[in-house]
Motif scaffolding. Structure first.
Motif, mmCIF file in Angstrom:
data_model
loop_
_atom_site.group_PDB
_atom_site.id
_atom_site.type_symbol
_atom_site.label_atom_id
_atom_site.label_comp_id
_atom_site.label_asym_id
_atom_site.label_seq_id
_atom_site.Cartn_x
_atom_site.Cartn_y
_atom_site.Cartn_z
ATOM 1 N N ARG A 22 0.833 -1.208 0.000
ATOM 2 C CA ARG A 22 0.000 0.000 0.000
ATOM 3 C C ARG A 22 0.868 1.258 0.000
ATOM 4 O O ARG A 22 0.567 2.233 -0.703
ATOM 5 C CB ARG A 22 -0.928 0.009 1.212
ATOM 6 N N ALA A 23 1.949 1.234 0.766
ATOM 7 C CA ALA A 23 2.853 2.391 0.798
ATOM 8 C C ALA A 23 3.432 2.658 -0.588
ATOM 9 O O ALA A 23 3.557 3.812 -1.009
ATOM 10 C CB ALA A 23 3.968 2.159 1.807
ATOM 11 N N TYR A 24 3.790 1.594 -1.316
ATOM 12 C CA TYR A 24 4.312 1.775 -2.669
ATOM 13 C C TYR A 24 3.256 2.383 -3.583
ATOM 14 O O TYR A 24 3.546 3.289 -4.371
ATOM 15 C CB TYR A 24 4.777 0.440 -3.258
ATOM 16 N N ASP A 41 -7.061 -9.820 -1.223
ATOM 17 C CA ASP A 41 -8.070 -9.300 -0.294
ATOM 18 C C ASP A 41 -8.803 -8.153 -0.970
ATOM 19 O O ASP A 41 -8.253 -7.059 -1.135
ATOM 20 C CB ASP A 41 -7.371 -8.830 0.982
ATOM 21 N N ALA A 42 -10.048 -8.407 -1.363
ATOM 22 C CA ALA A 42 -10.810 -7.403 -2.110
ATOM 23 C C ALA A 42 -11.014 -6.129 -1.297
ATOM 24 O O ALA A 42 -10.932 -5.013 -1.837
ATOM 25 C CB ALA A 42 -12.154 -7.981 -2.536
ATOM 26 N N ASP A 43 -11.294 -6.271 0.001
ATOM 27 C CA ASP A 43 -11.533 -5.087 0.826
ATOM 28 C C ASP A 43 -10.270 -4.241 0.954
ATOM 29 O O ASP A 43 -10.323 -3.009 0.861
ATOM 30 C CB ASP A 43 -12.019 -5.500 2.222
ATOM 31 N N ALA A 44 -9.134 -4.896 1.156
ATOM 32 C CA ALA A 44 -7.875 -4.158 1.285
ATOM 33 C C ALA A 44 -7.534 -3.445 -0.009
ATOM 34 O O ALA A 44 -7.097 -2.283 -0.001
ATOM 35 C CB ALA A 44 -6.748 -5.109 1.679
ATOM 36 N N VAL A 49 -7.329 1.673 -3.216
ATOM 37 C CA VAL A 49 -7.804 2.444 -4.367
ATOM 38 C C VAL A 49 -8.538 3.694 -3.899
ATOM 39 O O VAL A 49 -8.360 4.785 -4.461
ATOM 40 C CB VAL A 49 -8.707 1.572 -5.262
ATOM 41 N N ALA A 50 -9.348 3.557 -2.862
ATOM 42 C CA ALA A 50 -10.086 4.711 -2.348
ATOM 43 C C ALA A 50 -9.132 5.793 -1.840
ATOM 44 O O ALA A 50 -9.354 6.995 -2.075
ATOM 45 C CB ALA A 50 -11.031 4.274 -1.232
ATOM 46 N N LEU A 51 -8.071 5.387 -1.168
ATOM 47 C CA LEU A 51 -7.089 6.364 -0.689
ATOM 48 C C LEU A 51 -6.441 7.114 -1.852
ATOM 49 O O LEU A 51 -6.194 8.323 -1.774
ATOM 50 C CB LEU A 51 -6.015 5.663 0.144
ATOM 51 N N ARG A 58 -5.278 8.317 -9.858
ATOM 52 C CA ARG A 58 -6.053 7.255 -10.516
ATOM 53 C C ARG A 58 -5.544 5.879 -10.099
ATOM 54 O O ARG A 58 -4.337 5.647 -10.045
ATOM 55 C CB ARG A 58 -5.962 7.384 -12.030
ATOM 56 N N ALA A 59 -6.490 4.987 -9.818
ATOM 57 C CA ALA A 59 -6.139 3.614 -9.466
ATOM 58 C C ALA A 59 -7.325 2.710 -9.730
ATOM 59 O O ALA A 59 -8.478 3.146 -9.744
ATOM 60 C CB ALA A 59 -5.715 3.504 -8.002
ATOM 61 N N VAL A 60 -7.026 1.433 -9.934
ATOM 62 C CA VAL A 60 -8.053 0.422 -10.123
ATOM 63 C C VAL A 60 -7.576 -0.854 -9.450
ATOM 64 O O VAL A 60 -6.372 -1.117 -9.405
ATOM 65 C CB VAL A 60 -8.336 0.170 -11.626
ATOM 66 N N ALA A 61 -8.500 -1.632 -8.897
ATOM 67 C CA ALA A 61 -8.143 -2.860 -8.197
ATOM 68 C C ALA A 61 -8.325 -4.069 -9.103
ATOM 69 O O ALA A 61 -9.267 -4.128 -9.908
ATOM 70 C CB ALA A 61 -8.999 -3.023 -6.947
ATOM 71 N N VAL A 62 -7.432 -5.028 -8.959
ATOM 72 C CA VAL A 62 -7.569 -6.346 -9.575
ATOM 73 C C VAL A 62 -7.361 -7.366 -8.462
ATOM 74 O O VAL A 62 -6.270 -7.468 -7.903
ATOM 75 C CB VAL A 62 -6.554 -6.581 -10.707
ATOM 76 N N VAL A 63 -8.404 -8.108 -8.139
ATOM 77 C CA VAL A 63 -8.345 -9.077 -7.054
ATOM 78 C C VAL A 63 -8.066 -10.457 -7.648
ATOM 79 O O VAL A 63 -8.918 -11.041 -8.317
ATOM 80 C CB VAL A 63 -9.658 -9.079 -6.253
#
Length: 303
Positions: A22-24, A41-44, A49-51, A58-63
């Motif tokens: 997350r720091a990276y 972990d979808a929630d993490a 992404v929300a942060l 811009r960010a997007v998650a891939v679980v």
């Protein structure tokens, strides 16, 4: 200041949901990159992404779990489809199955190798193919560990895969040089949930979570700060400023920045016609033994 350093760049960070990953992500996004955040972990992943988006980036998650080729291909495809390109791959995802050799089961071995070694391989391979196709260079940043540099009691498989990951960086830096793609290994040390399970750090980690600053001795002699202390190295290696740096293992933690040596021959002796058992023993006892290398990292005691 790193703001704008990575404007127009697109990064993938595996294991980006929490901790060092997350720091990276936050540091890369803060420097201007769009980021694909991978985690199991979808929630993490969603929180990370929300942060990023709340900060205006811009960010997007891939679980998905790293290791399979399908995941690596999906991460690269997502970067290209959502943000138009791929410039930076950070292979951070990992798991622990800490056991001594005789207690390590096949499933422990397979899980750690699949995540760390195969995950790094498959994601770097997919990224290299895309970067070579783009023809504009790129940055592959793999994540090692002091365990891979020195060995670590109770981390049979973890130490082995982390050593292998640094060897990946050295080899890929040669193979990808003509394409303008640099490959470096980051050796992070930070106060994380994993570090907090080490007995000597348990109390210190609890105080750290409560917001107490880490003592200078810990930040220097033990090279432990927060995850955010490691992130500037990832941003620098991802930027154009480090374009002539490749094939290196560089550590950062707390106040300590480290360049690790490549393995090298320390001594050599020659015997005409070859060596006998007795001659080997004599050479070892009289000349080599004084230079024998220790295993494991050592730290001064905490006050």
């Amino acid at each position: 200041m790193s703001a704008g350093l990575l404007d127009g760049r697109v990064a993938v960070v595996t294991g980006g949901g929490r901790g060092l990953g997350r720091a990276y992500v936050l540091a890369l996004a803060g420097a201007g990159a769009a980021v694909v955040v991978n985690d199991v972990d979808a929630d993490a992943a969603a929180e990370t992404v929300a942060l990023v988006t709340e900060a205006g980036a811009r960010a997007v998650a891939v679980v998905a779990p790293v290791g399979p080729t399908a995941t690596a291909d999906l991460l690269v495809e997502t970067a290209v489809e959502r943000f138009g390109r791929l410039d930076i791959m950070v292979t951070n995802a990992g798991v622990l199955r800490d056991r001594v050799l005789w207690k390590t089961e096949d499933d422990d071995f397979d899980r750690v190798v699949e995540t760390h070694l195969r995950g790094t391989f498959s994601c770097a391979r997919a990224a290299a193919a895309r970067m070579r196709e783009q023809g504009e260079g790129g940055r592959i940043i793999v994540i090692g560990s002091p365990a891979g540099q020195f060995g670590s009691f109770g981390q049979t498989v973890y130490a082995a895969v982390k050593a292998g990951i640094v060897s990946f960086a050295r080899t890929w830096s040669l193979e990808l040089a003509r394409a303008g793609i640099t490959v470096n290994a980051v050796i992070p040390t930070a106060m994380t949930a994993m570090t907090g399970t080490i007995p000597i750090y348990e109390e210190l980690y609890a105080r750290f979570l409560e917001g107490e600053p880490l003592p200078q001795q810990v930040r220097r002699a033990h090279a432990l700060g927060g995850p955010e202390d490691v992130a500037p190295l990832v941003v620098w290696l991802a930027s154009e400023r480090s374009g002539d740096v490749t094939g290196q293992a560089i550590g950062l933690g707390g106040d300590k920045l480290t360049l690790y040596a490549h393995p090298a021959e320390l001594m050599a002796e020659y015997a005409d016609g070859g060596w006998s058992v007795e001659a080997i023993e004599d050479a070892w006892m009289t000349r080599f033994a004084a230079s024998a290398q220790p295993s494991g990292a050592t730290f001064p005691p905490l006050d």
